[in-house]
Design a protein around this motif. Sequence first.
Motif, PDB file in Angstrom:
ATOM      1  N   GLU A   1       0.769  -1.330  -0.143  1.00 15.70           N
ATOM      2  CA  GLU A   1      -0.057   0.045  -0.068  1.00 15.70           C
ATOM      3  C   GLU A   1       0.791   1.257  -0.015  1.00 15.70           C
ATOM      4  O   GLU A   1       0.615   2.274  -0.782  1.00 15.70           O
ATOM      5  CB  GLU A   1      -0.891   0.227   1.307  1.00 15.70           C
ATOM      6  CG  GLU A   1      -2.083  -0.870   1.260  1.00 15.70           C
ATOM      7  CD  GLU A   1      -3.318  -0.511   0.161  1.00 15.70           C
ATOM      8  OE1 GLU A   1      -2.979   0.638  -0.160  1.00 15.70           O
ATOM      9  OE2 GLU A   1      -4.291  -1.210   0.372  1.00 15.70           O
ATOM     10  N   ILE A   2       2.029   1.129   0.778  1.00 11.68           N
ATOM     11  CA  ILE A   2       2.813   2.184   1.083  1.00 11.68           C
ATOM     12  C   ILE A   2       3.524   2.541  -0.372  1.00 11.68           C
ATOM     13  O   ILE A   2       3.442   3.748  -0.809  1.00 11.68           O
ATOM     14  CB  ILE A   2       3.713   2.242   2.107  1.00 11.68           C
ATOM     15  CG1 ILE A   2       2.965   2.218   3.471  1.00 11.68           C
ATOM     16  CG2 ILE A   2       4.953   3.115   2.255  1.00 11.68           C
ATOM     17  CD1 ILE A   2       3.960   2.179   4.771  1.00 11.68           C
ATOM     18  N   SER A   3       4.254   1.916  -0.851  1.00 10.32           N
ATOM     19  CA  SER A   3       5.109   1.947  -2.105  1.00 10.32           C
ATOM     20  C   SER A   3       4.066   2.430  -3.096  1.00 10.32           C
ATOM     21  O   SER A   3       4.424   3.194  -4.038  1.00 10.32           O
ATOM     22  CB  SER A   3       5.797   0.631  -2.398  1.00 10.32           C
ATOM     23  OG  SER A   3       4.901  -0.480  -2.600  1.00 10.32           O
ATOM     24  N   THR A   4       2.801   1.529  -3.384  1.00 10.47           N
ATOM     25  CA  THR A   4       2.110   2.142  -4.634  1.00 10.47           C
ATOM     26  C   THR A   4       1.704   3.300  -4.288  1.00 10.47           C
ATOM     27  O   THR A   4       1.611   4.375  -5.278  1.00 10.47           O
ATOM     28  CB  THR A   4       0.864   1.121  -4.851  1.00 10.47           C
ATOM     29  OG1 THR A   4       0.017   0.989  -3.775  1.00 10.47           O
ATOM     30  CG2 THR A   4       1.409  -0.296  -5.477  1.00 10.47           C
ATOM     31  N   SER A   5       1.183   3.758  -3.304  1.00  8.89           N
ATOM     32  CA  SER A   5       0.945   5.304  -2.859  1.00  8.89           C
ATOM     33  C   SER A   5       1.763   6.185  -3.258  1.00  8.89           C
ATOM     34  O   SER A   5       1.601   7.348  -3.564  1.00  8.89           O
ATOM     35  CB  SER A   5       0.177   5.502  -1.241  1.00  8.89           C
ATOM     36  OG  SER A   5      -0.975   4.517  -1.249  1.00  8.89           O
ATOM     37  N   ALA A   6       3.086   5.868  -2.756  1.00 14.40           N
ATOM     38  CA  ALA A   6       4.264   6.793  -2.817  1.00 14.40           C
ATOM     39  C   ALA A   6       4.386   7.076  -4.663  1.00 14.40           C
ATOM     40  O   ALA A   6       4.653   7.903  -5.002  1.00 14.40           O
ATOM     41  CB  ALA A   6       5.516   6.236  -2.454  1.00 14.40           C
ATOM     42  N   VAL A   7       4.111   5.967  -5.272  1.00 15.17           N
ATOM     43  CA  VAL A   7       4.179   6.176  -6.744  1.00 15.17           C
ATOM     44  C   VAL A   7       3.289   7.101  -7.279  1.00 15.17           C
ATOM     45  O   VAL A   7       3.380   7.845  -8.090  1.00 15.17           O
ATOM     46  CB  VAL A   7       4.493   4.770  -7.249  1.00 15.17           C
ATOM     47  CG1 VAL A   7       4.205   4.938  -8.657  1.00 15.17           C
ATOM     48  CG2 VAL A   7       5.524   3.818  -7.262  1.00 15.17           C
ATOM     49  N   THR A   8       1.970   6.745  -6.950  1.00  9.12           N
ATOM     50  CA  THR A   8       1.048   7.839  -7.275  1.00  9.12           C
ATOM     51  C   THR A   8       1.076   9.024  -6.846  1.00  9.12           C
ATOM     52  O   THR A   8       0.943   9.858  -7.521  1.00  9.12           O
ATOM     53  CB  THR A   8      -0.395   7.275  -6.744  1.00  9.12           C
ATOM     54  OG1 THR A   8      -0.555   5.763  -7.062  1.00  9.12           O
ATOM     55  CG2 THR A   8      -1.433   7.916  -7.203  1.00  9.12           C
ATOM     56  N   GLY A   9       1.874   9.327  -5.566  1.00  8.44           N
ATOM     57  CA  GLY A   9       1.850  10.642  -5.053  1.00  8.44           C
ATOM     58  C   GLY A   9       3.080  11.325  -5.892  1.00  8.44           C
ATOM     59  O   GLY A   9       2.876  12.624  -6.176  1.00  8.44           O
ATOM     60  N   ALA A  10       4.171  10.605  -6.128  1.00  8.23           N
ATOM     61  CA  ALA A  10       5.200  11.149  -7.118  1.00  8.23           C
ATOM     62  C   ALA A  10       4.644  11.519  -8.360  1.00  8.23           C
ATOM     63  O   ALA A  10       4.932  12.623  -9.097  1.00  8.23           O
ATOM     64  CB  ALA A  10       6.297  10.090  -6.936  1.00  8.23           C
ATOM     65  N   SER A  11       3.532  10.547  -8.975  1.00  4.38           N
ATOM     66  CA  SER A  11       3.008  11.152 -10.203  1.00  4.38           C
ATOM     67  C   SER A  11       2.349  12.421 -10.262  1.00  4.38           C
ATOM     68  O   SER A  11       2.329  13.052 -11.203  1.00  4.38           O
ATOM     69  CB  SER A  11       2.373   9.884 -10.929  1.00  4.38           C
ATOM     70  OG  SER A  11       0.912   9.889 -10.227  1.00  4.38           O
ATOM     71  N   MET A  12       2.003  12.676  -9.039  1.00  5.60           N
ATOM     72  CA  MET A  12       1.192  14.004  -9.031  1.00  5.60           C
ATOM     73  C   MET A  12       2.322  15.142  -8.658  1.00  5.60           C
ATOM     74  O   MET A  12       1.993  16.242  -9.369  1.00  5.60           O
ATOM     75  CB  MET A  12       0.260  14.134  -7.997  1.00  5.60           C
ATOM     76  CG  MET A  12      -0.660  12.991  -8.025  1.00  5.60           C
ATOM     77  SD  MET A  12      -2.230  13.132  -9.128  1.00  5.60           S
ATOM     78  CE  MET A  12      -2.869  11.708  -9.112  1.00  5.60           C
ATOM     79  N   ILE A  13       3.346  14.935  -7.788  1.00  3.70           N
ATOM     80  CA  ILE A  13       4.163  16.106  -7.353  1.00  3.70           C
ATOM     81  C   ILE A  13       5.161  16.087  -8.566  1.00  3.70           C
ATOM     82  O   ILE A  13       5.523  17.436  -8.723  1.00  3.70           O
ATOM     83  CB  ILE A  13       4.675  15.539  -6.051  1.00  3.70           C
ATOM     84  CG1 ILE A  13       3.605  15.560  -4.985  1.00  3.70           C
ATOM     85  CG2 ILE A  13       5.948  16.570  -5.533  1.00  3.70           C
ATOM     86  CD1 ILE A  13       4.101  15.011  -3.859  1.00  3.70           C
TER      87      ILE A  13
END
Length: 446
Positions: free
Chosen positions: A6-18
């Motif tokens: 969960e954490i790693s996929t969320s981090a990837v999604t967050g990074a794709s926004m930032i």
Amino acid sequence: MGLPLEISTSAVTGASMILPAVILRRIEDFNRRLPSVSDVVAFVLIVGSVTALAAVGYTLALSAAGALGRGEFGPVSWRLFVGNFIGIIVIAPAVFILQSPPNRPFRWRWVVQLLAISAALMIIFGYREATAFQLFYLLFLPLLWVALTSGSSGAIFALVVIQCGLVIGAEFRFGADPGLTALQVLMIALTITGLLVGAAFTERETTAARMRDQQISLSRALRLRAAGEIAAGIAHEVNQPLAAIRAYASVAEGQLQMGDTEAALGILRKLSLQSARAAEVIKSIRELLHQGAINPHPADLTVMLQEFAELVAPELASNGAQLTIEVSPGLPPISVDRVQIIQALHNLVNNSAEAIASTGRRGAVQIRTAMRDNKTVSILVADNGPGFPVGFSHKHPTPFFTTKDEGTGIGLSIARTVAEMHGGRLLTKSDLSGASVEIILPAAES
Ligand code: ADP
């Protein structure tokens, strides 16, 4: 999926926004309100590449954790990319615009456009015989209408409305049908088209507004320049009588100190003549400015030139230049503003005297009048000085061109203006014998 995943996929999604935001902020003239085509291209390319990378990263994390079945890698990453990409390119520009909304007066056209978008959506989802994709192109019509009338900000809001409509419509029509991704791909095409057309429209409007601004500042600059030119002209014209007045005053003072009142009176009379001349110059410039016109009266050129010669010959002689006048008989009558023409001649004769003085030798200035053809009379001022300098353009004379330390470069311009205001023109010429300037004036109608 378990906490680490969960954490790693969320981090990837967050990074794709930032990440797109970080990159776009580094582009120097990127404008997040997307008012130009280059802004749209940069925005779409950067968001597109980052979301594509993020989709692959996300899917890699899933498959590393064993959460993906065989052959699912491609479809999953594609669906992630499409969903995130369309989400960002539709929502982010609207948020940026809402940060400081444009202050536009309400228009009924917006309501009609909203109705048109709703109508297109209703046809797409209400037409049972066709699949939604077949009729999707209908959405291009209201979107292009908005983009071509309200520019990028209008297109951005229309896209939000369309996207919401599509989500609601698809929910009703297809439920959780995975075929939705195909609709989203169409939506990407629609979004990029809308953003580009809107930006192109805004760009054109901005250029038009900038042109208008430039026109205004240009005409202000021209007015200022004209004012400067006039001020220089007045200074140029008034300087000579002022210098003469100063000289006469000191001579008169000397004579009075020696007790020679008779001579002092003569000098004072000349002084008063010069001050009258200065006043007349200012008056005629003022009239020229006020009316932008001249005050012509029938004049006898021969008499006028003789009076002029008497006025300036002594001054010229003391500077080493001899003035002669040659008037051809039988000149037709002309109608001129006497003061203006005398002023123009004064400028020309002065230039000749200064040109001669610059050679260090004595020289001659000649004023000749002649009939040019049936309709024009010419007054030629010729000298045997060095001729016009290199760099002087006879064809395209420029005001302020001067080769003299204390010159203003305005004397010839004034003479040319005077000639033109009389309906005539001014020609300059250099040859081996020196310089000549010709004032050509129309003969008076009988
Ligand atoms: P200014 O006399 O203040 O320089 P003008 O407009 O009267 O301004 O003249 C512009 C320039 O044209 C002069 O600086 C000079 O170089 C040239 N010029 C004008 N009249 C003559 C002349 N008769 N002979 C040679 N050069 C001239």
